[in-house]
Scaffold this motif. Structure first.
Motif, PDB file in Angstrom:
ATOM      1  N   LEU A 250       8.206   6.516   3.512  1.00  0.00           N
ATOM      2  CA  LEU A 250       8.675   6.371   4.892  1.00  0.00           C
ATOM      3  C   LEU A 250       7.806   7.163   5.862  1.00  0.00           C
ATOM      4  O   LEU A 250       7.477   6.683   6.958  1.00  0.00           O
ATOM      5  CB  LEU A 250      10.135   6.827   4.995  1.00  0.00           C
ATOM      6  N   GLN A 251       7.439   8.367   5.472  1.00  0.00           N
ATOM      7  CA  GLN A 251       6.599   9.192   6.347  1.00  0.00           C
ATOM      8  C   GLN A 251       5.219   8.574   6.520  1.00  0.00           C
ATOM      9  O   GLN A 251       4.636   8.616   7.611  1.00  0.00           O
ATOM     10  CB  GLN A 251       6.516  10.609   5.800  1.00  0.00           C
TER      11      GLN A 251
ATOM     12  N   LEU B  20      15.483   4.146  12.346  1.00  0.00           N
ATOM     13  CA  LEU B  20      14.036   4.376  12.246  1.00  0.00           C
ATOM     14  C   LEU B  20      13.260   3.252  12.919  1.00  0.00           C
ATOM     15  O   LEU B  20      12.344   3.510  13.717  1.00  0.00           O
ATOM     16  CB  LEU B  20      13.623   4.501  10.775  1.00  0.00           C
ATOM     17  N   LEU B  21      13.622   2.015  12.630  1.00  0.00           N
ATOM     18  CA  LEU B  21      12.904   0.890  13.224  1.00  0.00           C
ATOM     19  C   LEU B  21      13.129   0.827  14.734  1.00  0.00           C
ATOM     20  O   LEU B  21      12.198   0.545  15.499  1.00  0.00           O
ATOM     21  CB  LEU B  21      13.331  -0.418  12.560  1.00  0.00           C
TER      22      LEU B  21
ATOM     23  N   VAL C  43       8.902  12.239  11.160  1.00  0.00           N
ATOM     24  CA  VAL C  43       8.493  12.820   9.870  1.00  0.00           C
ATOM     25  C   VAL C  43       9.399  14.000   9.528  1.00  0.00           C
ATOM     26  O   VAL C  43       9.865  14.133   8.389  1.00  0.00           O
ATOM     27  CB  VAL C  43       7.004  13.237   9.905  1.00  0.00           C
ATOM     28  N   ALA C  44       9.669  14.864  10.513  1.00  0.00           N
ATOM     29  CA  ALA C  44      10.557  16.012  10.285  1.00  0.00           C
ATOM     30  C   ALA C  44      11.984  15.548   9.993  1.00  0.00           C
ATOM     31  O   ALA C  44      12.676  16.131   9.144  1.00  0.00           O
ATOM     32  CB  ALA C  44      10.534  16.931  11.502  1.00  0.00           C
ATOM     33  N   TRP C  45      12.426  14.500  10.674  1.00  0.00           N
ATOM     34  CA  TRP C  45      13.765  13.941  10.449  1.00  0.00           C
ATOM     35  C   TRP C  45      13.917  13.440   9.015  1.00  0.00           C
ATOM     36  O   TRP C  45      14.915  13.719   8.348  1.00  0.00           O
ATOM     37  CB  TRP C  45      14.001  12.821  11.456  1.00  0.00           C
ATOM     38  N   ILE C  46      12.904  12.746   8.534  1.00  0.00           N
ATOM     39  CA  ILE C  46      12.942  12.251   7.148  1.00  0.00           C
ATOM     40  C   ILE C  46      12.980  13.423   6.176  1.00  0.00           C
ATOM     41  O   ILE C  46      13.718  13.402   5.186  1.00  0.00           O
ATOM     42  CB  ILE C  46      11.745  11.314   6.882  1.00  0.00           C
TER      43      ILE C  46
ATOM     44  N   GLU D 197       0.833  -1.204   0.000  1.00  0.00           N
ATOM     45  CA  GLU D 197       0.000   0.000   0.000  1.00  0.00           C
ATOM     46  C   GLU D 197       0.871   1.259   0.000  1.00  0.00           C
ATOM     47  O   GLU D 197       0.552   2.253  -0.661  1.00  0.00           O
ATOM     48  CB  GLU D 197      -0.922  -0.013   1.221  1.00  0.00           C
ATOM     49  N   LEU D 198       1.988   1.218   0.698  1.00  0.00           N
ATOM     50  CA  LEU D 198       2.874   2.382   0.763  1.00  0.00           C
ATOM     51  C   LEU D 198       3.532   2.682  -0.581  1.00  0.00           C
ATOM     52  O   LEU D 198       3.951   3.814  -0.825  1.00  0.00           O
ATOM     53  CB  LEU D 198       3.951   2.163   1.830  1.00  0.00           C
TER      54      LEU D 198
END
Length: 199
Positions: A86-87, A155-156, A183-186, A75-76
């Motif tokens: 990723l977000q 991230l994980l 989200v901001a980091w990405i 789906e992503l």
């Protein structure tokens, strides 16, 4: 994981999904085959037709985790850029914050339980988590990051850690805040990569 067992699938899949759900909510040791049968809406006697032992139900639950993860990742893929994918993954984790408050991360809590056993089932679950880690790494690599593996692990690990804290402190706000940070980091990683590419 979903909160309800899909009715469109066959009994084996219903039992696997139910096992994943009940193991998550009650833990492996406290869960009985009758508990799983009840959630799957299958007579207890029918369970043994598909699964002879509780260990086979654990394997089936791991398979359900793998199936759910693959469905989420598929789906992503509809998102245009790796950063957006990723977000969206992070936002999906945050949407499950109330479940994390009550029970923790489905895969993470199961991994912790299986680690205490000596039957090799922990390795089967590790393979599922490696698949997720590999997908995350591929997204960072597609962003042009030479440190894609390290970023994927970060991230994980962040998600697993915040799931534990959210569950420990019964505070969904912790996961919301960490989700915003990730989200901001990405975004910041994508901006750095773009600037480097423009030079």
């Amino acid at each position: 994981m979903t909160d309800s067992v899909p009715v469109r699938v066959g009994k084996r899949e219903r039992l696997a999904d139910a096992a994943a759900r009940v193991f998550h909510e009650q833990g492996v040791e406290k869960t009985t085959i009758a508990d799983i049968a009840r959630v799957a809406e299958v007579p207890v006697g029918n369970v043994y037709y598909y699964f002879k032992t509780k260990d086979q139900l654990i394997q089936a639950a791991i398979g359900a985790h793998a199936r759910t993860a693959r469905e989420v990742l598929a789906e992503l893929e509809r998102y245009e850029t790796p950063a957006q994918r990723l977000q969206a993954l992070v936002r999906g984790w945050v949407e499950q914050r109330e479940t994390a408050v009550r029970f923790g991360c489905p895969s993470g809590t199961l991994a912790t339980e299986l680690d205490k056993r000596a039957d090799g089932l922990d390795e089967e679950l590790a393979a599922v988590m490696r698949e997720l880690l590999g997908w995350i790494e591929a997204q960072f690599a597609a962003m042009g990051r030479a440190d894609a593996r390290e970023l994927a692990v970060a991230l994980l690990a962040s998600y697993q850690g915040i799931s534990l804290l959210t569950n420990t402190f019964r505070d969904p706000g912790l996961m919301e805040a960490e989700g915003r940070r990730l989200v901001a980091w990405i975004d910041s990683l994508e901006a750095v990569t773009s600037r480097t590419a423009d030079r």
